[in-house]
Design a protein around this motif. Structure first.
Motif, PDB file in Angstrom:
ATOM      1  N   LEU A 174       0.878  -1.215  -0.265  1.00  0.00           N
ATOM      2  CA  LEU A 174       0.083  -0.036   0.187  1.00  0.00           C
ATOM      3  C   LEU A 174       0.739   1.416  -0.061  1.00  0.00           C
ATOM      4  N   VAL A 175       1.720   1.196   0.827  1.00  0.00           N
ATOM      5  CA  VAL A 175       2.946   2.422   0.895  1.00  0.00           C
ATOM      6  C   VAL A 175       3.589   2.414  -0.426  1.00  0.00           C
ATOM      7  N   LEU A 176       4.334   1.610  -0.989  1.00  0.00           N
ATOM      8  CA  LEU A 176       4.975   1.576  -1.983  1.00  0.00           C
ATOM      9  C   LEU A 176       4.317   1.840  -3.340  1.00  0.00           C
ATOM     10  N   VAL A 177       3.000   1.052  -3.524  1.00  0.00           N
ATOM     11  CA  VAL A 177       2.630   1.492  -4.721  1.00  0.00           C
ATOM     12  C   VAL A 177       1.891   2.791  -4.718  1.00  0.00           C
ATOM     13  N   TYR A 178       0.945   3.159  -3.611  1.00  0.00           N
ATOM     14  CA  TYR A 178       0.246   4.236  -3.725  1.00  0.00           C
ATOM     15  C   TYR A 178       0.909   5.624  -3.105  1.00  0.00           C
ATOM     16  N   GLY A 179       1.732   5.240  -1.872  1.00  0.00           N
ATOM     17  CA  GLY A 179       2.321   6.221  -1.279  1.00  0.00           C
ATOM     18  C   GLY A 179       3.413   6.980  -1.953  1.00  0.00           C
ATOM     19  N   VAL A 180       4.348   6.048  -2.326  1.00  0.00           N
ATOM     20  CA  VAL A 180       5.674   6.366  -3.006  1.00  0.00           C
ATOM     21  C   VAL A 180       5.509   6.366  -4.726  1.00  0.00           C
ATOM     22  N   HIS A 181       4.263   5.803  -5.007  1.00  0.00           N
ATOM     23  CA  HIS A 181       3.675   5.687  -6.598  1.00  0.00           C
ATOM     24  C   HIS A 181       5.001   4.910  -7.397  1.00  0.00           C
ATOM     25  N   LEU A 182       5.302   3.754  -6.892  1.00  0.00           N
ATOM     26  CA  LEU A 182       6.383   2.944  -7.485  1.00  0.00           C
ATOM     27  C   LEU A 182       5.566   2.184  -8.431  1.00  0.00           C
ATOM     28  N   GLY A 183       4.338   2.142  -8.713  1.00  0.00           N
ATOM     29  CA  GLY A 183       3.601   1.095  -9.280  1.00  0.00           C
ATOM     30  C   GLY A 183       3.796  -0.376  -9.126  1.00  0.00           C
ATOM     31  N   ILE A 184       3.901  -1.107 -10.244  1.00  0.00           N
ATOM     32  CA  ILE A 184       4.129  -2.497 -10.113  1.00  0.00           C
ATOM     33  C   ILE A 184       5.383  -2.920  -9.252  1.00  0.00           C
ATOM     34  N   ALA A 185       6.332  -2.186  -9.651  1.00  0.00           N
ATOM     35  CA  ALA A 185       7.779  -2.235  -8.803  1.00  0.00           C
ATOM     36  C   ALA A 185       7.524  -2.240  -7.339  1.00  0.00           C
ATOM     37  N   GLY A 186       6.671  -1.166  -6.969  1.00  0.00           N
ATOM     38  CA  GLY A 186       6.430  -1.195  -5.570  1.00  0.00           C
ATOM     39  C   GLY A 186       6.006  -2.254  -5.035  1.00  0.00           C
ATOM     40  N   SER A 187       4.967  -3.193  -5.618  1.00  0.00           N
ATOM     41  CA  SER A 187       4.318  -4.404  -5.009  1.00  0.00           C
ATOM     42  C   SER A 187       5.457  -5.153  -5.000  1.00  0.00           C
ATOM     43  N   ALA A 188       6.184  -5.458  -5.878  1.00  0.00           N
ATOM     44  CA  ALA A 188       7.614  -6.573  -6.079  1.00  0.00           C
ATOM     45  C   ALA A 188       8.396  -6.093  -4.741  1.00  0.00           C
ATOM     46  N   TYR A 189       8.617  -4.880  -4.678  1.00  0.00           N
ATOM     47  CA  TYR A 189       9.668  -4.741  -3.560  1.00  0.00           C
ATOM     48  C   TYR A 189       8.968  -5.109  -2.124  1.00  0.00           C
ATOM     49  N   GLY A 190       7.731  -4.628  -1.940  1.00  0.00           N
ATOM     50  CA  GLY A 190       7.084  -4.943  -0.806  1.00  0.00           C
ATOM     51  C   GLY A 190       6.931  -6.339  -0.498  1.00  0.00           C
ATOM     52  N   THR A 191       6.841  -7.311  -1.577  1.00  0.00           N
ATOM     53  CA  THR A 191       6.821  -8.620  -1.306  1.00  0.00           C
ATOM     54  C   THR A 191       8.212  -9.209  -1.064  1.00  0.00           C
ATOM     55  N   VAL A 192       8.975  -8.711  -1.572  1.00  0.00           N
ATOM     56  CA  VAL A 192      10.455  -9.088  -1.367  1.00  0.00           C
ATOM     57  C   VAL A 192      11.046  -8.836   0.210  1.00  0.00           C
ATOM     58  N   ILE A 193      10.711  -7.496   0.608  1.00  0.00           N
ATOM     59  CA  ILE A 193      10.918  -7.304   2.070  1.00  0.00           C
ATOM     60  C   ILE A 193      10.238  -7.980   2.820  1.00  0.00           C
ATOM     61  N   ALA A 194       8.741  -8.215   2.602  1.00  0.00           N
ATOM     62  CA  ALA A 194       7.910  -9.205   3.301  1.00  0.00           C
ATOM     63  C   ALA A 194       8.731 -10.621   3.405  1.00  0.00           C
ATOM     64  N   GLN A 195       9.282 -11.246   2.190  1.00  0.00           N
ATOM     65  CA  GLN A 195       9.755 -12.701   2.246  1.00  0.00           C
ATOM     66  C   GLN A 195      11.184 -12.595   3.003  1.00  0.00           C
ATOM     67  N   TRP A 196      11.929 -11.523   2.981  1.00  0.00           N
ATOM     68  CA  TRP A 196      12.974 -11.559   3.862  1.00  0.00           C
ATOM     69  C   TRP A 196      12.855 -11.780   4.944  1.00  0.00           C
ATOM     70  N   GLY A 197      11.867 -10.782   5.718  1.00  0.00           N
ATOM     71  CA  GLY A 197      11.531 -10.700   6.880  1.00  0.00           C
ATOM     72  C   GLY A 197      11.161 -12.202   7.570  1.00  0.00           C
ATOM     73  N   MET A 198      10.313 -12.834   6.649  1.00  0.00           N
ATOM     74  CA  MET A 198       9.822 -14.289   7.099  1.00  0.00           C
ATOM     75  C   MET A 198      10.904 -15.090   7.387  1.00  0.00           C
ATOM     76  N   ALA A 199      11.529 -15.245   6.194  1.00  0.00           N
ATOM     77  CA  ALA A 199      12.960 -15.963   6.036  1.00  0.00           C
ATOM     78  C   ALA A 199      13.917 -15.690   7.347  1.00  0.00           C
ATOM     79  N   THR A 200      14.121 -14.357   7.771  1.00  0.00           N
ATOM     80  CA  THR A 200      15.008 -14.041   8.816  1.00  0.00           C
ATOM     81  C   THR A 200      14.416 -14.502  10.089  1.00  0.00           C
ATOM     82  N   GLY A 201      13.070 -14.455  10.337  1.00  0.00           N
ATOM     83  CA  GLY A 201      12.598 -14.802  11.522  1.00  0.00           C
ATOM     84  C   GLY A 201      12.370 -16.341  11.721  1.00  0.00           C
ATOM     85  N   LEU A 202      12.124 -17.219  10.784  1.00  0.00           N
ATOM     86  CA  LEU A 202      12.006 -18.594  10.733  1.00  0.00           C
ATOM     87  C   LEU A 202      13.501 -19.140  10.966  1.00  0.00           C
ATOM     88  N   ALA A 203      14.595 -18.510  10.118  1.00  0.00           N
ATOM     89  CA  ALA A 203      16.007 -19.032  10.419  1.00  0.00           C
ATOM     90  C   ALA A 203      16.298 -18.709  11.755  1.00  0.00           C
TER      91      ALA A 203
END
Length: 442
Positions: A174-203
């Motif tokens: 929501l922040v990266l797509v609409y707030g920062v106006h990165l478009g589809i790239a913002g959606s990809a960055y948001g998912t990547v950050i969330a995935q690394w957060g999940m992986a870091t926590g589980l590891a």
């Protein structure tokens, strides 16, 4: 004993089910947010997501193989060795993830073109896939860490990680797509950050426990190679399984737009039902590996019978429910009368198939937990070789089927797939009744 086993199965299966259902919410959140950017970004997201999901499904052996290895050591009472094997599996995941990420990033455009994208859709898909490649090592690391935790009969922590990851993904997008106006790239960055957060926590959970047990945290070449060797048969099994699904979709494309649309929705429904039934398979992996590690083959047999009963019952319940609502669901997905009619007919076939699927998934889980990957690879390869001629014949007669109408075409397609599932159940039952997979010890 049976009551105790039932409680144990439920303790493992319920969080696993919730975690499996939560995972597709990543894609749903992305779709809902990107959909407001226009048709091309949404279509591009669909293409890129298909490529990413294919990669994730192919490498699911990182979770399955690690679960069986860790559970064996746990059953043998050797916690340190279990964690050592788990850490080796995580290092393998990182290595495979980095190589895969580099390849996907370099060939993002050709990959998206293979999945059918062109023009502006291709440009949007390539942007999303190239950025999302940064998250592939995290995705695979999360799979391996989840496998370790399942081996220790912990399915709650992966559920917590998935839930938190979904919430973070939604907020970031929501922040990266609409707030920062990165478009589809913002959606990809948001998912990547969330995935690394999940992986870091589980590891971190796994590494903390490994440190407490004195297990090595550095990559051990022999251990990583052992994990790789253990995973290769499961990789072959998964690739053969994906090939069957791709052949079925290939047939659907030849039947026409309406049958294809109905098939895609029907496969989505079948995939969701698979999540429901696969929760018992995850419990089966952990429980089977642990019991064999302890050398208790009688317990494995007892639990297998119990889980088969549960899976058959769950499959029947799901099938009855789907049969009751098979005319209610189609309007939810499409306003087209032709697609609705064909989809309703396909859902009836899936409803009948549900008990078979329940048995298949649990037996798959039992044999994966036993480390019977080679037999599973052989079974799935044989099934692919048997199914391929059927798919080719169906494709060759697609025009004849189409003349009988979309409803008949889709039913024929799903009956062919049902035949494959029944054959898969028969071979897995045959294997489970032998003693070759009942190898005790760590």
């Amino acid at each position: 004993m049976e009551r105790s086993d039932t409680r144990t199965i439920l303790r493992l299966a319920v969080p696993a089910l919730l975690s499996l259902i939560a995972e597709p919410l990543f894609l749903l959140a992305d779709s809902a947010i990107v959909g407001h950017l226009g048709v091309a970004p949404l279509a591009g997201l669909g293409v890129a997501s298909a490529a990413l999901l294919t990669a994730a499904n192919v490498f699911v052996f990182l979770a399955y193989g690690t679960t069986s290895l860790v559970a064996r050591w746990v059953g043998a009472g050797r916690q340190g060795d279990a964690l050592g094997a788990g850490v080796d599996g995580m290092w393998l995941a990182i290595g495979v993830g980095v190589v895969t990420a580099l390849l996907v990033a370099l060939f993002a455009t050709p990959v998206c073109r293979v999945f059918g994208a062109g023009g502006e859709v291709l440009a949007q898909a390539a942007v999303y896939l190239r950025i999302s490649a940064l998250g592939l090592p995290a995705m695979l690391l999360a799979l391996a860490a989840t496998g370790v935790l399942r081996g220790f009969q912990n399915t709650v922590t992966p559920l917590v990680a998935t839930t938190v990851g979904f919430a973070a993904n939604l907020a970031l997008n929501l922040v990266l797509v609409y707030g920062v106006h990165l478009g589809i790239a913002g959606s990809a960055y948001g998912t990547v950050i969330a995935q690394w957060g999940m992986a870091t926590g589980l590891a971190a959970v796994v590494l903390r426990r490994a440190t407490a047990e004195g297990a090595s945290l550095v990559p051990r070449p022999n251990g990583v190679l052992r994990s790789a060797r253990h995973g290769v048969p499961l990789l072959v099994r998964t690739v053969a399984l994906r090939a069957v699904l791709l052949l079925t979709t290939w047939d659907a494309t030849a039947l026409g737009d309406i049958p294809l649309a109905a098939h895609q929705v029907a496969m989505t429904v079948f995939g969701f039902l698979s999540f429901v039934l696969d929760a018992l398979a995850i419990a089966a992996q952990s429980l089977t590996g642990t019991a064999l590690g302890a050398g208790d083959t009688a317990l494995v047999r007892s639990r297998t019978r119990l889980m088969l009963g549960w899976s058959l019952g769950a499959g029947c319940a799901v099938g009855v429910l789907l049969g009751l609502i098979h005319t209610v669901l189609p309007p939810v997905f499409t306003p087209d009368a032709g697609v609705r009619s064909a989809l309703a007919a396909a859902l009836v076939v899936i409803a009948v198939l549900a008990p078979v699927a329940g048995v298949v998934f649990v037996l798959d889980g039992v044999l994966i937990g036993a480390g019977d990957g080679r037999a599973l690879a052989v079974v799935q390869t044989v099934l692919l070789l048997l199914y391929a001629p059927v798919a080719i014949v169906l494709h060759a007669h697609a025009a004849d089927l189409a003349r009988h109408g979309a409803r008949t075409s889709v039913v024929a397609l799903w009956c062919a797939f049902a035949t494959y599932m029944i054959a898969r159940m028969a071979l897995l039952l045959l294997r489970s009744r032998s003693d070759r997979w009942l190898v005790p010890g760590a």
